[in-house]
Design a protein around this motif. Structure first.
Motif, PDB file in Angstrom:
ATOM      1  N   ALA A   1      28.786  26.082 -64.485  1.00  0.00           N
ATOM      2  CA  ALA A   1      30.084  26.174 -63.814  1.00  0.00           C
ATOM      3  C   ALA A   1      29.918  26.149 -62.293  1.00  0.00           C
ATOM      4  CB  ALA A   1      30.801  27.450 -64.248  1.00  0.00           C
ATOM      5  N   LYS A   2      28.921  26.845 -61.791  1.00  0.00           N
ATOM      6  CA  LYS A   2      28.688  26.865 -60.342  1.00  0.00           C
ATOM      7  C   LYS A   2      28.292  25.479 -59.841  1.00  0.00           C
ATOM      8  CE  LYS A   2      26.830  30.533 -58.616  1.00  0.00           C
ATOM      9  NZ  LYS A   2      27.896  31.006 -57.683  1.00  0.00           N
ATOM     10  N   VAL A   3      27.413  24.800 -60.584  1.00  0.00           N
ATOM     11  CA  VAL A   3      26.967  23.467 -60.171  1.00  0.00           C
ATOM     12  C   VAL A   3      28.128  22.480 -60.172  1.00  0.00           C
ATOM     13  CG1 VAL A   3      25.552  21.499 -60.854  1.00  0.00           C
ATOM     14  CG2 VAL A   3      24.566  23.793 -60.869  1.00  0.00           C
ATOM     15  N   LEU A   4      28.851  22.399 -61.280  1.00  0.00           N
ATOM     16  CA  LEU A   4      29.954  21.447 -61.371  1.00  0.00           C
ATOM     17  C   LEU A   4      31.050  21.766 -60.364  1.00  0.00           C
ATOM     18  CD1 LEU A   4      30.270  21.080 -65.250  1.00  0.00           C
ATOM     19  CD2 LEU A   4      29.241  19.468 -63.651  1.00  0.00           C
ATOM     20  N   GLY A   5      31.298  23.058 -60.160  1.00  0.00           N
ATOM     21  CA  GLY A   5      32.341  23.444 -59.223  1.00  0.00           C
ATOM     22  C   GLY A   5      32.030  23.059 -57.792  1.00  0.00           C
ATOM     23  N   HIS A   6      30.761  23.159 -57.393  1.00  0.00           N
ATOM     24  CA  HIS A   6      30.398  22.865 -56.013  1.00  0.00           C
ATOM     25  C   HIS A   6      30.056  21.389 -55.795  1.00  0.00           C
ATOM     26  CE1 HIS A   6      30.346  26.842 -54.053  1.00  0.00           C
ATOM     27  NE2 HIS A   6      30.120  27.296 -55.260  1.00  0.00           N
ATOM     28  N   VAL A   7      29.652  20.689 -56.833  1.00  0.00           N
ATOM     29  CA  VAL A   7      29.348  19.261 -56.676  1.00  0.00           C
ATOM     30  C   VAL A   7      30.627  18.438 -56.679  1.00  0.00           C
ATOM     31  CG1 VAL A   7      28.255  17.269 -57.747  1.00  0.00           C
ATOM     32  CG2 VAL A   7      27.042  19.445 -57.649  1.00  0.00           C
ATOM     33  N   GLY A   8      31.529  18.724 -57.607  1.00  0.00           N
ATOM     34  CA  GLY A   8      32.754  17.946 -57.689  1.00  0.00           C
ATOM     35  C   GLY A   8      32.477  16.537 -58.161  1.00  0.00           C
ATOM     36  N   ASP A   9      32.957  15.553 -57.417  1.00  0.00           N
ATOM     37  CA  ASP A   9      32.785  14.150 -57.770  1.00  0.00           C
ATOM     38  C   ASP A   9      31.400  13.683 -57.338  1.00  0.00           C
ATOM     39  OD1 ASP A   9      33.035  11.514 -58.409  1.00  0.00           O
ATOM     40  OD2 ASP A   9      34.498  11.035 -56.852  1.00  0.00           O
ATOM     41  N   ILE A  10      30.543  13.391 -58.305  1.00  0.00           N
ATOM     42  CA  ILE A  10      29.161  13.014 -57.993  1.00  0.00           C
ATOM     43  C   ILE A  10      29.091  11.644 -57.336  1.00  0.00           C
ATOM     44  CG2 ILE A  10      28.759  11.945 -60.239  1.00  0.00           C
ATOM     45  CD1 ILE A  10      26.251  14.011 -58.133  1.00  0.00           C
ATOM     46  N   THR A  11      30.126  10.808 -57.502  1.00  0.00           N
ATOM     47  CA  THR A  11      30.086   9.469 -56.930  1.00  0.00           C
ATOM     48  C   THR A  11      30.174   9.471 -55.405  1.00  0.00           C
ATOM     49  OG1 THR A  11      32.494   9.229 -57.189  1.00  0.00           O
ATOM     50  CG2 THR A  11      31.109   8.467 -59.003  1.00  0.00           C
ATOM     51  N   ARG A  12      30.491  10.600 -54.808  1.00  0.00           N
ATOM     52  CA  ARG A  12      30.522  10.652 -53.341  1.00  0.00           C
ATOM     53  C   ARG A  12      29.126  10.673 -52.744  1.00  0.00           C
ATOM     54  NH1 ARG A  12      30.912  16.358 -51.289  1.00  0.00           N
ATOM     55  NH2 ARG A  12      30.592  17.776 -53.044  1.00  0.00           N
ATOM     56  N   PHE A  13      28.097  10.814 -53.588  1.00  0.00           N
ATOM     57  CA  PHE A  13      26.716  10.769 -53.119  1.00  0.00           C
ATOM     58  C   PHE A  13      26.124   9.414 -53.505  1.00  0.00           C
ATOM     59  CE2 PHE A  13      27.621  15.242 -54.206  1.00  0.00           C
ATOM     60  CZ  PHE A  13      27.492  15.802 -52.947  1.00  0.00           C
ATOM     61  N   PRO A  14      25.743   8.574 -52.543  1.00  0.00           N
ATOM     62  CA  PRO A  14      25.241   7.227 -52.865  1.00  0.00           C
ATOM     63  C   PRO A  14      23.986   7.238 -53.734  1.00  0.00           C
ATOM     64  CG  PRO A  14      25.764   7.413 -50.518  1.00  0.00           C
ATOM     65  CD  PRO A  14      25.830   8.800 -51.091  1.00  0.00           C
ATOM     66  N   ASN A  15      23.129   8.228 -53.553  1.00  0.00           N
ATOM     67  CA  ASN A  15      21.895   8.286 -54.337  1.00  0.00           C
ATOM     68  C   ASN A  15      21.408   9.726 -54.409  1.00  0.00           C
ATOM     69  OD1 ASN A  15      20.431   8.786 -51.813  1.00  0.00           O
ATOM     70  ND2 ASN A  15      20.643   6.583 -51.433  1.00  0.00           N
ATOM     71  N   ALA A  16      20.281   9.906 -55.101  1.00  0.00           N
ATOM     72  CA  ALA A  16      19.747  11.254 -55.309  1.00  0.00           C
ATOM     73  C   ALA A  16      19.287  11.898 -54.008  1.00  0.00           C
ATOM     74  CB  ALA A  16      18.586  11.197 -56.304  1.00  0.00           C
ATOM     75  N   ASP A  17      18.844  11.107 -53.035  1.00  0.00           N
ATOM     76  CA  ASP A  17      18.402  11.669 -51.757  1.00  0.00           C
ATOM     77  C   ASP A  17      19.572  12.305 -51.008  1.00  0.00           C
ATOM     78  OD1 ASP A  17      15.821  10.875 -52.255  1.00  0.00           O
ATOM     79  OD2 ASP A  17      16.019   8.973 -51.186  1.00  0.00           O
ATOM     80  N   HIS A  18      20.723  11.643 -51.007  1.00  0.00           N
ATOM     81  CA  HIS A  18      21.897  12.219 -50.368  1.00  0.00           C
ATOM     82  C   HIS A  18      22.316  13.504 -51.074  1.00  0.00           C
ATOM     83  CE1 HIS A  18      22.228   8.251 -48.466  1.00  0.00           C
ATOM     84  NE2 HIS A  18      23.066   8.795 -47.618  1.00  0.00           N
ATOM     85  N   PHE A  19      22.222  13.496 -52.399  1.00  0.00           N
ATOM     86  CA  PHE A  19      22.573  14.691 -53.164  1.00  0.00           C
ATOM     87  C   PHE A  19      21.624  15.840 -52.844  1.00  0.00           C
ATOM     88  CE2 PHE A  19      22.281  17.044 -57.320  1.00  0.00           C
ATOM     89  CZ  PHE A  19      23.501  17.692 -57.194  1.00  0.00           C
ATOM     90  N   ALA A  20      20.324  15.536 -52.724  1.00  0.00           N
ATOM     91  CA  ALA A  20      19.341  16.563 -52.385  1.00  0.00           C
ATOM     92  C   ALA A  20      19.592  17.131 -50.997  1.00  0.00           C
ATOM     93  CB  ALA A  20      17.931  15.997 -52.483  1.00  0.00           C
ATOM     94  N   SER A  21      20.021  16.286 -50.072  1.00  0.00           N
ATOM     95  CA  SER A  21      20.345  16.770 -48.727  1.00  0.00           C
ATOM     96  C   SER A  21      21.534  17.722 -48.779  1.00  0.00           C
ATOM     97  CB  SER A  21      20.649  15.582 -47.808  1.00  0.00           C
ATOM     98  OG  SER A  21      21.018  16.010 -46.525  1.00  0.00           O
TER      99      SER A  21
END
Length: 350
Positions: A234-254
């Motif tokens: 729940a915490k992960v999904l709540g804070h990530v939201g729409d995963i498509t806003r991150f172009p790749n895994a590196d942006h997500f890690a940042s």
């Protein structure tokens, strides 16, 4: 395409319309009330090809931004720092008016090509609200238990065990009758705290039940990862939201703060903790890494390999967190793809 910049406040909002060249077309100040949305869209109806840019769409501008997004309008969020820089570049000074701020928001939207679109709130928003509420209740429970421990320590020789619950505390109070009037006061206060503790336990249980229900509606596969229970999910999904806003895994890690920062000196190459990013998401990933480093599985194998390479336990955990960020990104991306494909199939059948 007309860009309408919005500078929101608690009691009013100011909207400024700019054409594609940045020329001012119109300005409107609107009082924030039940009719504010209709007033704004009625004013903007003369520009069918339009886009709204809202400053602080995740905080003060959330209300109007969500109403526009829910109605199918093209809405982007503009960070306040970006709008202030646009104002400085346009005017060469720092003097502020609501109209100038709204125009700066519109100018920032015209020039910046990677602004985040505002999406209508969904199950992920509900999970974030429930997760934040659980954190508040858990902190209040810890504070209450600490106060109860103090009272029991003064009433009972040796105090109470660390794993104190409402039932255990009630049993301890019954076993030791008060000797003085002060002890009677302590006992009465302890009884009140036990009642409050039971009330908090019920609210935490209700929160947990509701979180499970909302999580089940998302059909997320991140719960299949070792170390990801329903609270972490729940915490992960709540804070990530729409995963498509991150172009790749590196942006997500940042964004998650798991990209290590280089801290090399001379011939020694090393990296250190990254203190930036979303700390709530980082905390969730840290918990997952601790579980995977402890339990048998691929995570523990990777952790042991990093230790064998000469890394410290903290460095090995950070490396594991970075690896788990990639795994989490793949899960979230696949889930989003399945959801999008399912929607397309449903639309085709209808």
């Amino acid at each position: 395409m007309i860009t309408i910049g919005i500078d929101p406040h608690k009691s009013s909002l100011t909207a400024v319309a700019l054409d594609e060249t940045g020329q001012l077309l119109a300005t409107r100040r609107i009082t924030v009330n039940a009719a504010a949305y209709k007033t704004l869209t009625g004013w903007a109806v003369s520009w069918p090809q339009r886009r709204f840019a809202v400053e602080g769409a995740a905080c003060l501008g959330r209300g109007i931004a969500q109403l526009l997004a829910a109605a199918g309008e093209n809405v982007v969020g503009v960070p306040a720092t970006l709008a202030s820089r646009a104002r400085l570049l346009d005017t060469g000074g720092t003097r502020k008016t609501d109209a100038a701020d709204a125009a700066s928001v519109a100018h920032a939207a015209l020039r910046h090509k990677r602004l985040r679109p505002v999406a209508a709130e969904n199950d992920h928003t509900r999970l974030r609200l429930l997760s934040e509420r659980r954190d508040d209740l858990a902190r209040e429970r810890v504070r209450l238990l600490n106060r109860l421990h103090v009272l029991l320590r003064d009433l009972i020789p040796g105090g109470a065990a660390l794993d104190l619950t409402a039932d255990k505390a009630a049993a301890l109070l019954r076993s030791v009758p008060p000797v003085t009037a002060t002890d009677s006061c302590r006992r009465d206060l302890a009884r009140d705290m036990i009642a409050d503790l039971r009330h908090l336990d019920r609210r935490l249980h209700a929160n947990q039940t509701q979180t499970r229900q909302v999580l089940a509606e998302t059909h997320s596969t991140i719960v299949d990862m070792r170390g990801v229970g329903h609270l972490i999910a729940a915490k992960v999904l709540g804070h990530v939201g729409d995963i498509t806003r991150f172009p790749n895994a590196d942006h997500f890690a940042s964004y998650a703060g798991t990209s290590p920062l280089e801290a090399s000196s001379g011939e020694r190459r090393r990296h250190r903790l990254n203190p930036t990013g979303n700390r709530q998401l980082n905390t969730a990933l840290h918990t997952i890494a601790l579980v995977q480093a402890r339990d048998p599985g691929p995570g523990r194998v990777y952790y042991q390999r990093k230790l064998a390479e000469g890394k410290t336990p903290a460095e090995a955990r950070r490396a594991l967190k970075r690896r788990l960020t990639n795994v989490l990104y793949r899960h979230l991306t696949r889930d989003q793809l399945k959801l999008t494909t399912g929607r397309v199939d449903t639309q085709r059948r209808s």
